[in-house]
Write a protein that holds these residues in place. Sequence first.
Motif, PDB file in Angstrom:
ATOM      1  N   VAL A  44       4.376  18.756  -4.204  1.00  0.00           N
ATOM      2  CA  VAL A  44       5.387  17.742  -3.848  1.00  0.00           C
ATOM      3  C   VAL A  44       5.240  17.404  -2.361  1.00  0.00           C
ATOM      4  CG1 VAL A  44       7.849  17.213  -3.673  1.00  0.00           C
ATOM      5  CG2 VAL A  44       7.011  18.524  -5.630  1.00  0.00           C
ATOM      6  N   LYS A  45       5.087  18.440  -1.538  1.00  0.00           N
ATOM      7  CA  LYS A  45       4.976  18.189  -0.092  1.00  0.00           C
ATOM      8  C   LYS A  45       3.699  17.393   0.226  1.00  0.00           C
ATOM      9  CE  LYS A  45       7.122  22.537   1.240  1.00  0.00           C
ATOM     10  NZ  LYS A  45       6.700  23.816   1.799  1.00  0.00           N
ATOM     11  N   ARG A  46       2.607  17.731  -0.440  1.00  0.00           N
ATOM     12  CA  ARG A  46       1.350  16.999  -0.203  1.00  0.00           C
ATOM     13  C   ARG A  46       1.495  15.545  -0.644  1.00  0.00           C
ATOM     14  NH1 ARG A  46      -2.508  20.348  -3.632  1.00  0.00           N
ATOM     15  NH2 ARG A  46      -3.957  18.618  -3.382  1.00  0.00           N
ATOM     16  N   THR A  47       2.167  15.317  -1.742  1.00  0.00           N
ATOM     17  CA  THR A  47       2.377  13.946  -2.232  1.00  0.00           C
ATOM     18  C   THR A  47       3.178  13.139  -1.211  1.00  0.00           C
ATOM     19  OG1 THR A  47       2.342  14.728  -4.507  1.00  0.00           O
ATOM     20  CG2 THR A  47       3.354  12.582  -4.143  1.00  0.00           C
ATOM     21  N   ILE A  48       4.212  13.765  -0.678  1.00  0.00           N
ATOM     22  CA  ILE A  48       5.050  13.061   0.291  1.00  0.00           C
ATOM     23  C   ILE A  48       4.265  12.743   1.564  1.00  0.00           C
ATOM     24  CG2 ILE A  48       7.017  13.475   1.847  1.00  0.00           C
ATOM     25  CD1 ILE A  48       8.374  14.578  -0.683  1.00  0.00           C
ATOM     26  N   ALA A  49       3.424  13.668   1.978  1.00  0.00           N
ATOM     27  CA  ALA A  49       2.604  13.426   3.173  1.00  0.00           C
ATOM     28  C   ALA A  49       1.659  12.245   2.928  1.00  0.00           C
ATOM     29  CB  ALA A  49       1.811  14.685   3.526  1.00  0.00           C
ATOM     30  N   LEU A  50       1.095  12.161   1.733  1.00  0.00           N
ATOM     31  CA  LEU A  50       0.185  11.045   1.435  1.00  0.00           C
ATOM     32  C   LEU A  50       0.947   9.725   1.356  1.00  0.00           C
ATOM     33  CD1 LEU A  50      -2.118  12.715  -1.243  1.00  0.00           C
ATOM     34  CD2 LEU A  50      -2.801  11.943   1.036  1.00  0.00           C
ATOM     35  N   LEU A  51       2.157   9.763   0.798  1.00  0.00           N
ATOM     36  CA  LEU A  51       2.929   8.528   0.657  1.00  0.00           C
ATOM     37  C   LEU A  51       3.419   8.008   2.016  1.00  0.00           C
ATOM     38  CD1 LEU A  51       5.040   9.175  -2.587  1.00  0.00           C
ATOM     39  CD2 LEU A  51       2.966   7.799  -2.330  1.00  0.00           C
ATOM     40  N   ALA A  52       3.452   8.889   3.009  1.00  0.00           N
ATOM     41  CA  ALA A  52       3.916   8.469   4.337  1.00  0.00           C
ATOM     42  C   ALA A  52       2.921   7.510   4.987  1.00  0.00           C
ATOM     43  CB  ALA A  52       4.114   9.689   5.228  1.00  0.00           C
ATOM     44  N   ASP A  53       1.680   7.527   4.515  1.00  0.00           N
ATOM     45  CA  ASP A  53       0.651   6.655   5.084  1.00  0.00           C
ATOM     46  C   ASP A  53       0.256   5.653   3.992  1.00  0.00           C
ATOM     47  OD1 ASP A  53      -1.642   5.466   5.899  1.00  0.00           O
ATOM     48  OD2 ASP A  53      -2.670   7.303   6.500  1.00  0.00           O
ATOM     49  N   THR A  54       0.526   4.370   4.205  1.00  0.00           N
ATOM     50  CA  THR A  54       0.327   3.399   3.121  1.00  0.00           C
ATOM     51  C   THR A  54      -1.138   3.305   2.690  1.00  0.00           C
ATOM     52  OG1 THR A  54       0.220   1.660   4.772  1.00  0.00           O
ATOM     53  CG2 THR A  54       2.324   1.947   3.625  1.00  0.00           C
ATOM     54  N   SER A  55      -2.065   3.802   3.520  1.00  0.00           N
ATOM     55  CA  SER A  55      -3.475   3.700   3.118  1.00  0.00           C
ATOM     56  C   SER A  55      -3.882   4.833   2.173  1.00  0.00           C
ATOM     57  CB  SER A  55      -4.382   3.700   4.352  1.00  0.00           C
ATOM     58  OG  SER A  55      -4.324   4.970   4.964  1.00  0.00           O
ATOM     59  N   SER A  56      -3.010   5.818   1.989  1.00  0.00           N
ATOM     60  CA  SER A  56      -3.431   6.959   1.158  1.00  0.00           C
ATOM     61  C   SER A  56      -2.631   7.100  -0.143  1.00  0.00           C
ATOM     62  CB  SER A  56      -3.358   8.251   1.979  1.00  0.00           C
ATOM     63  OG  SER A  56      -2.058   8.454   2.482  1.00  0.00           O
ATOM     64  N   VAL A  57      -1.917   6.035  -0.542  1.00  0.00           N
ATOM     65  CA  VAL A  57      -1.085   6.132  -1.749  1.00  0.00           C
ATOM     66  C   VAL A  57      -1.921   6.495  -2.981  1.00  0.00           C
ATOM     67  CG1 VAL A  57       0.411   4.813  -3.308  1.00  0.00           C
ATOM     68  CG2 VAL A  57       0.683   4.589  -0.834  1.00  0.00           C
ATOM     69  N   ARG A  58      -3.107   5.872  -3.094  1.00  0.00           N
ATOM     70  CA  ARG A  58      -3.952   6.149  -4.273  1.00  0.00           C
ATOM     71  C   ARG A  58      -4.352   7.615  -4.367  1.00  0.00           C
ATOM     72  NH1 ARG A  58      -6.550   1.489  -5.983  1.00  0.00           N
ATOM     73  NH2 ARG A  58      -8.369   2.631  -6.710  1.00  0.00           N
ATOM     74  N   ALA A  59      -4.397   8.272  -3.224  1.00  0.00           N
ATOM     75  CA  ALA A  59      -4.876   9.667  -3.199  1.00  0.00           C
ATOM     76  C   ALA A  59      -3.900  10.640  -3.852  1.00  0.00           C
ATOM     77  CB  ALA A  59      -5.149  10.090  -1.753  1.00  0.00           C
ATOM     78  N   ILE A  60      -2.719  10.171  -4.243  1.00  0.00           N
ATOM     79  CA  ILE A  60      -1.810  11.098  -4.938  1.00  0.00           C
ATOM     80  C   ILE A  60      -2.279  11.353  -6.375  1.00  0.00           C
ATOM     81  CG2 ILE A  60       0.173  10.362  -3.534  1.00  0.00           C
ATOM     82  CD1 ILE A  60       1.319   9.060  -6.103  1.00  0.00           C
ATOM     83  N   GLY A  61      -3.188  10.468  -6.876  1.00  0.00           N
ATOM     84  CA  GLY A  61      -3.639  10.596  -8.268  1.00  0.00           C
ATOM     85  C   GLY A  61      -4.122  11.998  -8.616  1.00  0.00           C
ATOM     86  N   PRO A  62      -5.097  12.544  -7.860  1.00  0.00           N
ATOM     87  CA  PRO A  62      -5.598  13.886  -8.205  1.00  0.00           C
ATOM     88  C   PRO A  62      -4.516  14.975  -8.129  1.00  0.00           C
ATOM     89  CG  PRO A  62      -7.112  12.768  -6.699  1.00  0.00           C
ATOM     90  CD  PRO A  62      -5.887  11.903  -6.797  1.00  0.00           C
TER      91      PRO A  62
END
Length: 405
Positions: free
Chosen positions: A298-316
């Motif tokens: 959950v924390k890693r997902t939130i960190a990725l969502l904080a940067d609009t360029s890394s939203v796709r990276a939540i997939g894995p």
Amino acid sequence: MTVDDTTQVTQATQVTQVTHVIEGFREVYGRAPDGVWAAPGRVNLIGEHTDYNDGFVLPFALPHTTLAAVAHREDGLLRLHSGSPDVPGAVVEVRLAELAPGREAGRTDGWADYPAGVMWALREAGHPVGGADLHFASTVPHGAGLSSSAALEVATALALNEVHGLDIPPRELAVLCRHAENAYVGAPTGIMDQMASACCTAGHALFLDTRDFSQRQVPFDLAAHGLRLLVVDTRVTHAHSSGEYGQRRAGCEAGAASLGVTALRDVPYAELPSALDRLDDAEIRRLVRHVVTENERVKRTIALLADTSSVRAIGPILTESHASLRDDFRVSCAELDLVVDTALAAGALGARMTGGGFGGSAIVLADESAVRPLTAALDKAFTTAGLPAPRVFPALPSRGAHRMA
Ligand code: ADP
Ligand code: MG
């Protein structure tokens, strides 16, 4: 389907729904309602089976809602009616003063337990709530892991709150609704569903700490990134699910007790290996590993969502969550695994089961352009496996509970 089409379809559907629920109320009660309130179902993006471990969850609200048309009464009666075709069509009537959980007189039964339980919980907490007539209409699929039960409770709570001028804030309403589901309905659920239905906002996921209910709206504008989140309802519910849920809960509590912590949320991710070394029971080790790694995801997902360029990276990360729920927590089933495997093979960015498991729904993160081929691949895989086709729909993060009319 373009982004705008999705929005228009949803808004048009909602206008029709409101007219329909007002007409339904008039037919049942022979008078006009005081107003109409809506509460959505939800999907959980990530943070599964963490909410009864004081952990983190990240749900968002679906565009699908339960509407409550409501008028107050002065005579201490509660009357309940639902237009849903899968519940008995009779009006359920109960005196407020007699509402009680358990099998005592005045007890309601079946679907009516959810709204009656909310009324009971409000009164038990000392709120001066009077009688009411309620009529419900819903587009949230029942029993699909999309939380139609919380939508029903929260729509009821919000409506009674306003009709009786109670002025209870949404978070507190969510807590009362959970109490209704636990103590009146008798389902030992965590706080996520009610909090999501009451507090989510459009274009955001809700980062909720289930220990102290602190929360933050996390921008999750899928449409702006050309992404879609597909909800795939397998249409199966395996009969043993509630017993298994209780066992997982008990296993988590036993794990926390063995480790000398209040809840598994208190095991830091960095200390997971040493915590696992201290546990003798292989089953409990697996449960602990899931909860601790899931909170970290959950924390890693939130960190990725904080940067609009890394939203796709939540997939894995979603896919990792599924593997953990399947192999460590062991709450998946063949149909959910089929959705995830098929979606990944057909080009999804990530996929996982969502909700309690043993059936219900999965979510699939995908590029908008992949929605059609993915849907076709899922249909084909289910047909080949001899299963009924799943119900697949794209879901954009939508608004939490609110007044509609
Ligand atoms: P979920 O919350 O995942 O949909 P639950 O088993 O927790 O599944 O809740 C489903 C139950 O909630 C239904 O079987 C029904 O009793 C009740 N319910 C939900 N929405 C409605 C509605 N609009 N009208 C009547 N009953 C409803
Ligand atoms: Mg439910």
